[in-house]
Write a protein that holds these residues in place. Structure first.
Motif, PDB file in Angstrom:
ATOM      1  N   ALA A   1      30.866  -6.526 -24.253  1.00 16.30           N
ATOM      2  CA  ALA A   1      31.192  -5.323 -25.023  1.00 16.30           C
ATOM      3  C   ALA A   1      32.560  -4.770 -24.642  1.00 16.30           C
ATOM      4  CB  ALA A   1      30.112  -4.265 -24.822  1.00 16.30           C
ATOM      5  N   GLY A   2      33.003  -5.032 -23.412  1.00  8.44           N
ATOM      6  CA  GLY A   2      34.325  -4.563 -22.994  1.00  8.44           C
ATOM      7  C   GLY A   2      34.379  -3.085 -22.692  1.00  8.44           C
ATOM      8  N   VAL A   3      33.229  -2.482 -22.381  1.00  4.81           N
ATOM      9  CA  VAL A   3      33.190  -1.068 -21.976  1.00  4.81           C
ATOM     10  C   VAL A   3      32.516  -0.996 -20.602  1.00  4.81           C
ATOM     11  CG1 VAL A   3      33.271  -0.026 -24.258  1.00  4.81           C
ATOM     12  CG2 VAL A   3      31.100  -0.776 -23.391  1.00  4.81           C
ATOM     13  N   PRO A   4      33.279  -1.078 -19.520  1.00  4.12           N
ATOM     14  CA  PRO A   4      32.670  -1.145 -18.179  1.00  4.12           C
ATOM     15  C   PRO A   4      32.104   0.207 -17.759  1.00  4.12           C
ATOM     16  CG  PRO A   4      35.064  -1.163 -18.022  1.00  4.12           C
ATOM     17  CD  PRO A   4      34.747  -1.157 -19.484  1.00  4.12           C
ATOM     18  N   GLU A   5      31.045   0.613 -18.443  1.00  3.34           N
ATOM     19  CA  GLU A   5      30.503   1.960 -18.232  1.00  3.34           C
ATOM     20  C   GLU A   5      29.121   1.958 -17.595  1.00  3.34           C
ATOM     21  OE1 GLU A   5      30.686   3.660 -22.098  1.00  3.34           O
ATOM     22  OE2 GLU A   5      32.859   3.941 -22.042  1.00  3.34           O
ATOM     23  N   ILE A   6      28.542   0.774 -17.362  1.00  5.05           N
ATOM     24  CA  ILE A   6      27.253   0.711 -16.669  1.00  5.05           C
ATOM     25  C   ILE A   6      27.497   0.049 -15.319  1.00  5.05           C
ATOM     26  CG2 ILE A   6      24.846  -0.031 -16.792  1.00  5.05           C
ATOM     27  CD1 ILE A   6      25.079  -0.442 -19.702  1.00  5.05           C
ATOM     28  N   GLY A   7      26.842   0.547 -14.295  1.00  4.26           N
ATOM     29  CA  GLY A   7      26.996  -0.070 -12.979  1.00  4.26           C
ATOM     30  C   GLY A   7      25.910   0.409 -12.044  1.00  4.26           C
ATOM     31  N   ALA A   8      25.993  -0.020 -10.787  1.00  2.00           N
ATOM     32  CA  ALA A   8      24.988   0.334  -9.788  1.00  2.00           C
ATOM     33  C   ALA A   8      25.556   1.379  -8.837  1.00  2.00           C
ATOM     34  CB  ALA A   8      24.568  -0.908  -9.016  1.00  2.00           C
ATOM     35  N   ILE A   9      24.735   2.355  -8.504  1.00  2.00           N
ATOM     36  CA  ILE A   9      25.094   3.308  -7.456  1.00  2.00           C
ATOM     37  C   ILE A   9      24.014   3.234  -6.380  1.00  2.00           C
ATOM     38  CG2 ILE A   9      26.361   4.879  -8.978  1.00  2.00           C
ATOM     39  CD1 ILE A   9      23.852   6.656  -9.033  1.00  2.00           C
ATOM     40  N   GLY A  10      24.330   3.666  -5.179  1.00  2.00           N
ATOM     41  CA  GLY A  10      23.355   3.622  -4.087  1.00  2.00           C
ATOM     42  C   GLY A  10      23.233   2.226  -3.510  1.00  2.00           C
ATOM     43  N   ARG A  11      22.491   2.118  -2.404  1.00  2.00           N
ATOM     44  CA  ARG A  11      22.323   0.824  -1.741  1.00  2.00           C
ATOM     45  C   ARG A  11      20.858   0.639  -1.369  1.00  2.00           C
ATOM     46  NH1 ARG A  11      26.615   0.289   3.017  1.00  2.00           N
ATOM     47  NH2 ARG A  11      25.916  -1.868   2.901  1.00  2.00           N
ATOM     48  N   GLY A  12      20.475  -0.629  -1.228  1.00  2.00           N
ATOM     49  CA  GLY A  12      19.107  -0.926  -0.790  1.00  2.00           C
ATOM     50  C   GLY A  12      18.075  -0.327  -1.713  1.00  2.00           C
ATOM     51  N   GLU A  13      17.113   0.388  -1.121  1.00  2.00           N
ATOM     52  CA  GLU A  13      16.031   0.971  -1.919  1.00  2.00           C
ATOM     53  C   GLU A  13      16.532   2.092  -2.823  1.00  2.00           C
ATOM     54  OE1 GLU A  13      11.440   2.543  -1.377  1.00  2.00           O
ATOM     55  OE2 GLU A  13      12.772   2.526   0.351  1.00  2.00           O
ATOM     56  N   ASP A  14      17.715   2.638  -2.524  1.00  2.00           N
ATOM     57  CA  ASP A  14      18.256   3.741  -3.319  1.00  2.00           C
ATOM     58  C   ASP A  14      19.156   3.265  -4.459  1.00  2.00           C
ATOM     59  OD1 ASP A  14      17.018   5.671  -1.732  1.00  2.00           O
ATOM     60  OD2 ASP A  14      18.613   5.541  -0.232  1.00  2.00           O
ATOM     61  N   MET A  15      19.288   1.952  -4.623  1.00  2.00           N
ATOM     62  CA  MET A  15      20.159   1.444  -5.686  1.00  2.00           C
ATOM     63  C   MET A  15      19.585   1.797  -7.058  1.00  2.00           C
ATOM     64  SD  MET A  15      21.368  -2.470  -6.341  1.00  2.00           S
ATOM     65  CE  MET A  15      21.815  -3.051  -7.955  1.00  2.00           C
ATOM     66  N   GLU A  16      20.472   2.266  -7.953  1.00  2.00           N
ATOM     67  CA  GLU A  16      20.073   2.603  -9.321  1.00  2.00           C
ATOM     68  C   GLU A  16      21.135   2.106 -10.291  1.00  2.00           C
ATOM     69  OE1 GLU A  16      19.285   6.742  -9.861  1.00  2.00           O
ATOM     70  OE2 GLU A  16      18.189   6.929  -7.967  1.00  2.00           O
ATOM     71  N   ILE A  17      20.684   1.610 -11.447  1.00  4.85           N
ATOM     72  CA  ILE A  17      21.601   1.248 -12.533  1.00  4.85           C
ATOM     73  C   ILE A  17      21.786   2.486 -13.403  1.00  4.85           C
ATOM     74  CG2 ILE A  17      21.967  -0.232 -14.550  1.00  4.85           C
ATOM     75  CD1 ILE A  17      21.967  -1.862 -12.034  1.00  4.85           C
TER      76      ILE A  17
ATOM     77  N   ASP B   1       0.803  -1.225   0.000  1.00  2.59           N
ATOM     78  CA  ASP B   1       0.000   0.000   0.000  1.00  2.59           C
ATOM     79  C   ASP B   1       0.833   1.271   0.000  1.00  2.59           C
ATOM     80  OD1 ASP B   1      -2.446  -1.301   0.012  1.00  2.59           O
ATOM     81  OD2 ASP B   1      -2.437  -1.581   2.188  1.00  2.59           O
ATOM     82  N   ASP B   2       2.139   1.160   0.281  1.00  5.07           N
ATOM     83  CA  ASP B   2       2.966   2.364   0.343  1.00  5.07           C
ATOM     84  C   ASP B   2       3.197   2.935  -1.057  1.00  5.07           C
ATOM     85  OD1 ASP B   2       3.085   1.990   2.993  1.00  5.07           O
ATOM     86  OD2 ASP B   2       5.153   1.245   3.068  1.00  5.07           O
ATOM     87  N   ASN B   3       3.784   4.137  -1.110  1.00  4.35           N
ATOM     88  CA  ASN B   3       4.092   4.744  -2.401  1.00  4.35           C
ATOM     89  C   ASN B   3       5.215   3.967  -3.089  1.00  4.35           C
ATOM     90  OD1 ASN B   3       2.257   6.834  -2.103  1.00  4.35           O
ATOM     91  ND2 ASN B   3       3.719   8.080  -0.942  1.00  4.35           N
ATOM     92  N   LYS B   4       5.094   3.833  -4.405  1.00  5.58           N
ATOM     93  CA  LYS B   4       6.170   3.199  -5.159  1.00  5.58           C
ATOM     94  C   LYS B   4       7.323   4.196  -5.298  1.00  5.58           C
ATOM     95  CE  LYS B   4       3.203   0.191  -8.005  1.00  5.58           C
ATOM     96  NZ  LYS B   4       3.827  -1.120  -7.967  1.00  5.58           N
ATOM     97  N   ARG B   5       8.533   3.664  -5.404  1.00 11.26           N
ATOM     98  CA  ARG B   5       9.676   4.560  -5.573  1.00 11.26           C
ATOM     99  C   ARG B   5       9.757   4.998  -7.031  1.00 11.26           C
ATOM    100  NH1 ARG B   5      15.637   2.147  -6.315  1.00 11.26           N
ATOM    101  NH2 ARG B   5      15.239   1.074  -8.271  1.00 11.26           N
ATOM    102  N   ALA B   6      10.342   6.132  -7.266  1.00 14.38           N
ATOM    103  CA  ALA B   6      10.549   6.617  -8.630  1.00 14.38           C
ATOM    104  C   ALA B   6      12.034   6.878  -8.828  1.00 14.38           C
ATOM    105  CB  ALA B   6       9.759   7.892  -8.875  1.00 14.38           C
TER     106      ALA B   6
ATOM    107  N   HIS C   1      16.872  -4.501 -11.272  1.00 16.74           N
ATOM    108  CA  HIS C   1      18.248  -4.724 -10.803  1.00 16.74           C
ATOM    109  C   HIS C   1      18.751  -6.138 -11.099  1.00 16.74           C
ATOM    110  CE1 HIS C   1      17.243  -1.411  -7.645  1.00 16.74           C
ATOM    111  NE2 HIS C   1      17.405  -0.942  -8.858  1.00 16.74           N
ATOM    112  N   CYS C   2      18.433  -6.648 -12.287  1.00 20.48           N
ATOM    113  CA  CYS C   2      18.940  -7.981 -12.648  1.00 20.48           C
ATOM    114  C   CYS C   2      20.412  -7.918 -13.017  1.00 20.48           C
ATOM    115  CB  CYS C   2      18.127  -8.557 -13.806  1.00 20.48           C
ATOM    116  SG  CYS C   2      18.444  -7.735 -15.381  1.00 20.48           S
ATOM    117  N   THR C   3      20.918  -6.723 -13.355  1.00 21.57           N
ATOM    118  CA  THR C   3      22.324  -6.435 -13.721  1.00 21.57           C
ATOM    119  C   THR C   3      22.783  -7.125 -15.008  1.00 21.57           C
ATOM    120  OG1 THR C   3      23.378  -8.183 -12.373  1.00 21.57           O
ATOM    121  CG2 THR C   3      22.958  -6.052 -11.294  1.00 21.57           C
TER     122      THR C   3
END
Length: 690
Positions: free
Chosen positions: A163-179, A127-132, A151-153
């Motif tokens: 591709a050999g271009v390590p330019e995508i990754g995750a920042i933040g932790r827990g609910e704040d994690m973003e790709i 019932d809580d608000n979804k994160r954006a 966050h399947c990565t």
């Protein structure tokens, strides 16, 4: 085999290799295991937990993608506890996922939709608000709506590992994690579009295709790509006559399941700047004409003057068209014919111009020397195969030519022929590396061959391959990397100067001197108009590009998605395209144009159907009939050649996004080139990818 492990899955016994995961064993036994993060060509992450199964005597459900099998293991995939666990995982995945299905481009072909229906519950308890999450910038090709990300990565692992271009990754932790991409920059890869296929939800979709069609509206045609010489297997989706998108098909020996960005996004170029009616230049201006009028103008120029006629075949043309052109030139008695519009010095036995190791065979090599090539922009999918072999370890790679970031570690040992001569004389350290390798590979690119001394470079490379043991009864490590999808078929069919005939450079010279008065440009768009002097130019092609601008008569032909035709890739594998749409307006298939023209020139070709043409073509080159098979070539033979000039090798591909008329007609390719240009200065100080 005795060392195989026996596993029981839902009462079915299977034997698998040691190290096999439970998920793979379940698939072997015919049990379907849902998954989001697992992908067979990427490393195991084990972070979505959708693949939970029950293992006898295990205290809780096990993530099957990350757990190896053990002898006599008993696995259950359909118990109540497994179903409850999967339903719980799905509920968690959907907590923050927006209800975007009606407007999401992934709708209708979405893993999350399918698995929520198959394994999820029918109500939400949240019932809580979804994160954006803020949208991310990934360039002109990949559209991001990261609120949908689970966050399947997969995208992170693809960018880093394949591709050999390590330019995508995750920042933040827990609910704040973003790709995200680091530095919020566009992806610097010629393979970036593959993250769209890999994304199991609608977080990464195709920006050019956004909001244009639904999958069930599209006609799907399985065919072959011609943007480079790899021959990637593709699927073209059309609506009416219009190409709407291009997707890769799996072919383990060619492109696995990857596709280069140019091959994937060039589809808008198939719909624009098309030639759809014949044109004849009158009073200095091109005017629309009829086929008969155009043929009459051509006949006036050629009949009785066939000795002053020459023809050049381009990079995207099919085997059938090239065979029809050669038959026409033979009937007319003109020897001035060439399929090497870039001037590459290639001829002789097939092994002299094939990628003999084969693309899949790269994985068996244990050393590599690259001469005058940049596989990253000349054949991105093949380059990813070299990177795959590099990631396995014990694979020294050296390069002669212009320095480039190839996405793997390369020793740049020289710029030109001096280094090649040193290797040949055994005076360079890498010569010992090649000699000590069991299966060394030598890869020669067009920048080394499309020179005045190209035949001398070819001879030196073949000699080096023989000296270093790259050619043996069990291994052929001599490879030519082509840029043009049409080139191998042209060489196979003998589209080369006949006795007393001129090659491309000779034809251009003769056109300027007046010795050649009429030139047929068959899809040859990489020749500057001014180079043809005052010659009368007949252009046969699909797009209003350089060849058409210079032409005196234009005959419109079909593009590669509009005909069933054979193309031979760089390793000598014949593959057949299928018609996904019909050519626009008055445009016709290539061979039909030559057949109709032969009537007007009074040298009628002796075939009326494509089947009859192929019978004659297969008589000349029988291996073309063996679709998707590689006919191994004998050992290469060094041609008789002069000495090598001492200048450095140039660059064969100046701009990856503008290598052919279809790409130059594409707005998406123009946007990519613009993004690449904007990104270039920012590369300073960021280091290179190893």
């Amino acid at each position: 085999m005795s060392d195989r492990i026996k596993v029981t899955v839902d009462g079915v016994d299977v034997e698998v290799e040691p190290g096999t995961t439970i998920l793979q064993a379940c698939e072997e036994a015919g049990a379907e295991i849902p998954r989001f993060c697992y992908h067979e060509r990427l490393s195991v992450a084990g972070n979505c937990r959708m693949c939970l199964v029950e293992v006898e005597r295990a205290p809780k459900p096990v993530a099957s993608c990350a757990a190896p099998v053990a002898p006599d293991m008993v696995v259950f995939t359909q118990t109540d506890s497994v179903k409850a666990a999967r339903e719980g995982v799905m509920e968690f995945l959907l907590i923050n996922h927006p209800l975007d299905c009606p407007i999401c481009d992934q709708g209708g072909e979405c893993d999350l939709q399918d698995q929520a229906l198959g394994y999820g519950g029918d109500a939400s308890r949240f019932d809580d608000n979804k994160r954006a999450v803020e949208e991310k910038h990934m360039g002109p090709l990949v559209k991001t709506i990261m609120t949908r990300c689970i966050h399947c990565t997969r995208c992170v692992r693809f960018a880093t590992e394949v591709a050999g271009v390590p330019e995508i990754g995750a920042i933040g932790r827990g609910e704040d994690m973003e790709i995200t991409t680091y530095l919020e920059a566009a992806l610097d890869s010629e393979m970036s579009g593959n993250v769209i296929d890999l994304c199991p939800v609608g977080a990464l979709t195709s920006k050019p295709y956004a909001y244009t069609a639904r999958p069930w509206e599209l006609k799907k045609t399985e065919t072959i790509d011609v943007m480079d010489a790899v021959g990637s297997n593709i699927r073209v989706d059309t609506r009416g006559r219009e190409a709407m998108r291009i997707l890769p098909r799996n072919h383990d020996d060619v492109n696995e399941e990857w596709l280069s960005d140019k091959s994937r996004f060039v589809w808008d170029g198939l719909n624009t700047q098309r030639l759809d009616t014949p044109y004849v230049r009158r009073d200095g201006k091109l005017a629309a004409s009829t086929w008969n009028d155009a043929f009459a103008v051509i006949a006036e120029k050629i009949v009785g003057k066939a000795d002053k006629l020459a023809a050049i075949a381009g990079d995207l043309v099919c085997a059938e068209g090239q065979f029809a052109l050669k038959s026409l030139m033979d009937n007319l008695g003109s020897p001035h014919l060439d399929c090497r519009q870039d001037g590459a010095k290639l001829s002789g036995p097939r092994a002299n111009y094939l990628f003999n190791t084969t693309i899949a065979g790269i994985e068996d090599a244990d050393a590599l020397l690259i001469i005058g090539a940049n596989p990253r922009v000349e054949a991105p999918v093949l380059n990813s195969r070299i990177r795959k072999r590099f990631m396995m370890g014990q694979f020294p790679i050296a390069m002669i030519g212009a320095p480039a970031d190839l996405t793997y570690e390369v020793s740049h040992i020289g710029a030109g022929t001096d280094t090649l001569a040193d290797l040949l004389a055994g005076q360079h350290g890498f010569a010992d590396v090649l000699k000590n390798a069991q299966r060394p590979m030598i890869l020669v690119g067009q920048a080394a061959l499309a020179r005045d001394d190209g035949d001398a470079v070819l001879a030196a490379a073949i000699q080096l391959a023989e000296n270093s043991g790259a050619i043996s009864p069990t291994w052929n490590g001599f490879n030519v990397l082509h840029l043009a999808a049409a080139r191998v078929a042209g060489l196979d069919l003998g589209l080369l100067p006949g006795e007393g005939g001129k090659d491309t450079a000779g034809i251009l010279q003769a056109a300027n001197s007046g010795e050649v008065e009429t030139v047929i440009l068959y899809g040859a768009d990489e020749i500057a108009g001014a180079a043809l002097g005052d010659a009368f130019v007949i252009y046969i092609g699909s797009h209003g590009d350089r060849g058409a601008h210079r032409a005196d008569v234009i005959l419109p032909s079909a593009a590669y998605t509009e005909k069933q035709a054979i193309y031979v890739n760089t390793e000598g594998r014949p593959q057949m395209t299928e018609r996904a749409a019909f050519p626009p307006g008055e445009a016709r298939e290539d061979w039909k144009i030559f057949r109709a023209l032969s009537d007007h020139l009074a040298v009628t070709l002796d075939f009326d159907t494509v089947e009859a043409l192929r019978v004659k073509m297969f008589a000349v080159a029988p291996h073309l009939a063996q679709l998707d098979q590689i006919e191994p070539a004998a050992a290469p033979q060094a041609p008789q050649a002069g000495t090598m000039a001492s200048d450095a090798f140039g660059v064969a591909v100046e701009d990856f996004y503008f290598t052919n008329p279809i790409a130059r007609a594409s707005a998406t390719m123009a946007a990519c080139a613009k993004a690449k240009g904007e990104r270039a200065p920012a590369k300073q100080g960021t280091g290179s990818h190893g």
